[in-house]
Design an enzyme around this catalytic site. Structure first.
Site, PDB file in Angstrom:
ATOM      1  N   THR A   1       0.818  -1.213   0.000  1.00  0.00           N
ATOM      2  CA  THR A   1       0.000   0.000   0.000  1.00  0.00           C
ATOM      3  C   THR A   1       0.858   1.272   0.000  1.00  0.00           C
ATOM      4  O   THR A   1       1.862   1.358   0.716  1.00  0.00           O
ATOM      5  CB  THR A   1      -0.919   0.004   1.229  1.00  0.00           C
ATOM      6  OG1 THR A   1      -1.769  -1.135   1.166  1.00  0.00           O
ATOM      7  CG2 THR A   1      -1.762   1.259   1.291  1.00  0.00           C
TER       8      THR A   1
ATOM      9  N   GLU B   1      -6.481  -5.850   3.034  1.00  0.00           N
ATOM     10  CA  GLU B   1      -6.582  -7.005   2.128  1.00  0.00           C
ATOM     11  C   GLU B   1      -7.717  -6.824   1.109  1.00  0.00           C
ATOM     12  O   GLU B   1      -8.287  -7.790   0.616  1.00  0.00           O
ATOM     13  CB  GLU B   1      -6.775  -8.305   2.911  1.00  0.00           C
ATOM     14  CG  GLU B   1      -5.550  -8.769   3.663  1.00  0.00           C
ATOM     15  CD  GLU B   1      -4.371  -9.102   2.750  1.00  0.00           C
ATOM     16  OE1 GLU B   1      -4.593  -9.752   1.717  1.00  0.00           O
ATOM     17  OE2 GLU B   1      -3.245  -8.700   3.066  1.00  0.00           O
TER      18      GLU B   1
END
Length: 688
Positions: A183, A472
């Site tokens: 991320t 996720e």
């Protein structure tokens, strides 16, 4: 000669007679038990004759626990024997992080539980360990997931033999604590949009990792702020070419990047690490941000299972395109979603256990001049908690099925199973985590003022679990993946393609589901019919099929907006479709679990809970069924009435049903949720 005055010769009289016969036939369908059930052994007594079921929690627990209950008990017993490792109600972020690391080290090095091997060879056991660890402290379960599912899993699944040989043992025993740096500040769900670059330098045989702008700073990276020594960094692989001085972008790849010195633990040159600070929850996990300034790593640090770079800078891959390599890479990381869906169900078990035990204990009001009654005797309380208890059981069997499919995928590497697991894990992760997040707040409210006490854990569990809806894969994004997969199958249906195992009900009966409902069955309201698994599953699948067909029509209608514009115009419809489908899968797996249960009493209890799950969901969306004339008004009323009665029946065995989760008091850790002497422990906690 026939009498002209006979009713038989009067068309009006004959018509009235036929109408009377039809009414009698329809009435008989309401009055007589349905014989349509394909599972008569699953039918329970009718409401009028129903008695409290004989539920033996230990037998139910054994049936639910499968082959992995023993390893969970090892985790529970170990932490029960170590009071110094139990998480207190109040502590600082720094204290919680250090405790969380000590908990993980002790579990691995003292209790001898080594997760990485299980993650690779026996995923069911691995996720059982993670669920147990998360029951002790959600931060511990997440930190374990970062180390073994994300950091360890990326090295083992995206690397090759040289990486496994070099890193396996030291990741497993926590010599190499690591991070999963995917991320970025500007990119989360859109992984293909990541901006971090890894440029190959042919002269030195190294990759150079750079953060080109602030938007590319790796953000929310677990283990980065304090404990991590390595990171799997996802970056765009850039190869130098004579034709293009900017180099050729080969797409997203994963690289092992050391971030701290193994001996001194000092941050390595070119790497900048910042602490993301306090979070809403999960403060035992040290999330940090990473920026790279021309960080050089050996060529061997490319995790090269799906793409490799030779010494002279040539790129090779068994997969022909960037998109195929990207899909294969993300496919190997699907275990994270599997684990979150499973762990979220485990958290739901904890909060439901606490709320129901307290609701059975707490007494308030009642008939005049009589003893007060428990708050769970109130219909409103049953309405809050009993469908939730039923859903907890439904999620248990659905996520167990997901684990089995994931284990099959790891064994077989079959492309079809991989596709099934990808879609199923996306849907269940989104659905279960969203439901659990809402349920925690409902459980807190159901316990009144005492639910607000930090020691009773609803606040910490709500805060710790909240992010499960985001990491996720954001739930809204994941549901769109499910909808896209359904539309792909729908298209294949009408172009002669094949169907996957997961969606095969569309192949079998799409035509039937899209036809007009039978005007007779829409009015059946007998209990045996409503509790027939065939009716319940047909109702769920009918709704999904109608939604799928209608959204396909709408997307074609808006084709002039372009594919993105049409999708966005129908987005809420698509999300509803995905949720409907996942509910169908959950119910199907619950029904299978009921049928497979060998013990008669346990099967009867599961059947009762399964019926409540199914009918509560149908009632919650009764408007949809009424709008398409699938359910007549009288049948809708019967469904509502039976749902309330089933909630009452489940209430009568609620204690046994939560006891079957087999969560010791030292795991639930809420005084009001103890199996006995709850008030005594609660008053002792505050000093009496």
């Amino acid at each position: 000669m026939e009498n002209p005055n006979s009713p038989r010769s009067d068309p009006t009289a004959e018509n009235q007679q036929n109408q009377a016969i039809t009414r009698i036939q329809r009435l008989s369908l309401h009055l007589l038990p349905s014989t349509s059930s394909s599972h008569p052994q699953l039918e329970l007594l009718t409401c009028a004759k129903a008695k409290k079921l004989n539920v033996i929690p230990s037998q139910l627990s054994i049936y639910m626990g499968g082959n992995h209950r023993e390893i969970q008990e090892r985790v529970f017993d170990f932490f029960n024997s170590r009071p110094d490792l139990q998480t207190p109600v109040e502590m600082s972020k720094e204290e919680h992080r250090e405790l969380c690391m000590r908990q993980l080290l002790a579990l691995v090095r003292e209790a001898g539980i080594k997760p990485l091997g299980h993650a690779l060879e026996d995923p069911g056991k691995y996720f059982a360990i993670m669920e147990a660890a998360g029951s002790v402290d959600v931060s511990l379960g997440v930190k374990m997931g970062v180390q073994y599912s994300l950091w360890g899993g990326s090295v083992m699944n995206l690397g090759t033999k040289k990486h496994r040989d070099k890193y396996f043992d030291k990741i497993d025993n926590l010599e190499y604590p690591g991070c999963f740096a995917m991320t970025e500040l500007h990119h989360g769900s859109n992984v293909q949009g990541l901006q971090t670059v890894a440029t190959f330098d042919v002269a030195t045989d190294e990759f150079v990792i750079n953060t080109p702008n602030d938007g590319a700073i790796k953000w929310w990276i677990g283990n980065a702020a304090v404990h991590g020594k390595f990171a799997t960094v996802f970056a765009r692989l850039i190869l130098p070419t004579h034709e293009n001085k900017e180099g050729t972008d080969m797409g997203i790849h994963a690289f092992i990047v050391p971030i701290r010195d193994l001996d001194t633990h000092h941050t390595l040159p070119g790497i900048e690490i910042q602490d993301c600070g306090y979070k809403v929850g999960l403060n035992g996990v040290d999330n940090g941000a990473l920026r790279f300034h021309s960080v050089r790593i050996p060529r061997d640090n490319l995790l090269n299972r799906f793409g490799n770079v030779s010494r002279d800078g040539k790129y090779t891959s068994s997969l022909p395109t960037i998109n195929k390599r990207f899909a294969a890479t993300l496919g190997e990381l699907v275990g994270g979603r599997v684990g979150i869906a499973y762990s979220s169900g485990g958290i739901l078990k904890v909060v439901v256990t606490i709320a129901i035990r307290y609701s059975l204990l707490r007494q308030q009001f009642g008939p005049s001049k009589q003893a007060e009654i428990s708050i769970l005797d109130y219909q409103s309380h049953q309405h809050k908690l009993m469908p939730m208890l039923a859903s907890t059981y439904a999620f248990h069997f659905a996520t167990q099925y997901l684990l089995d499919k994931y284990s099959e995928m790891k064994r077989s590497h079959d492309d079809q199973v991989v596709a099934d697991v990808h879609a199923l894990s996306a849907g269940l992760k989104a659905y279960v985590t969203s439901y659990t997040a809402k349920s925690i707040s409902i459980c807190r409210e159901a316990c009144g003022g005492h639910g607000y006490a930090a020691v009773n854990r609803f606040g910490s569990l709500r805060n710790d679990h909240d992010i499960f809806q985001t990491f996720e894969g954001d739930n809204t994004v994941l549901l769109q993946q499910v909808a896209a997969d359904l539309l792909k199958q729908y298209k294949e249906k009408f172009q002669g393609g094949t169907f996957t195992v997961t969606w095969n009900y569309l192949r079998e009966s799409m035509g039937a589901y899209l036809s007009q409902p039978n005007p007779v069955t829409t009015r059946w309201e007998g209990e045996s019919h409503l509790r027939d698994p065939s009716f319940q599953l047909d109702a769920f699948r009918y709704r999904t099929s109608r939604l799928l067909h209608s959204v396909a029509v709408r997307l074609r209608k808006h084709a002039n907006l372009g594919s993105f514009g049409a999708w966005n115009r129908c987005l809420n419809h698509l999300l509803t479709l995905a949720e409907s489908h996942i509910e169908s899968v959950i119910l199907a797996k619950f029904i299978e679990a009921v049928q497979s249960c060998p013990d008669k009493n346990t099967r009867a209890a599961l059947k009762l809970v399964c019926d409540l799950y199914a009918l509560d969901r149908i009632w919650n969306d009764i408007g949809t069924y009424r709008n398409v004339d699938y359910v007549a008004p009288n049948k809708a009323k019967a469904i509502h009435k039976l749902t309330e009665y089933l909630s009452f029946q489940v209430k009568n065995v609620a204690r046994e049903l939560v006891d079957a989760f087999d969560l010791p008091d030292h795991v639930t850790r809420a005084p009001i949720g103890r199996q006995s002497e709850a008030y005594m422990h609660y008053t002792q906690y505050i000093g009496f």
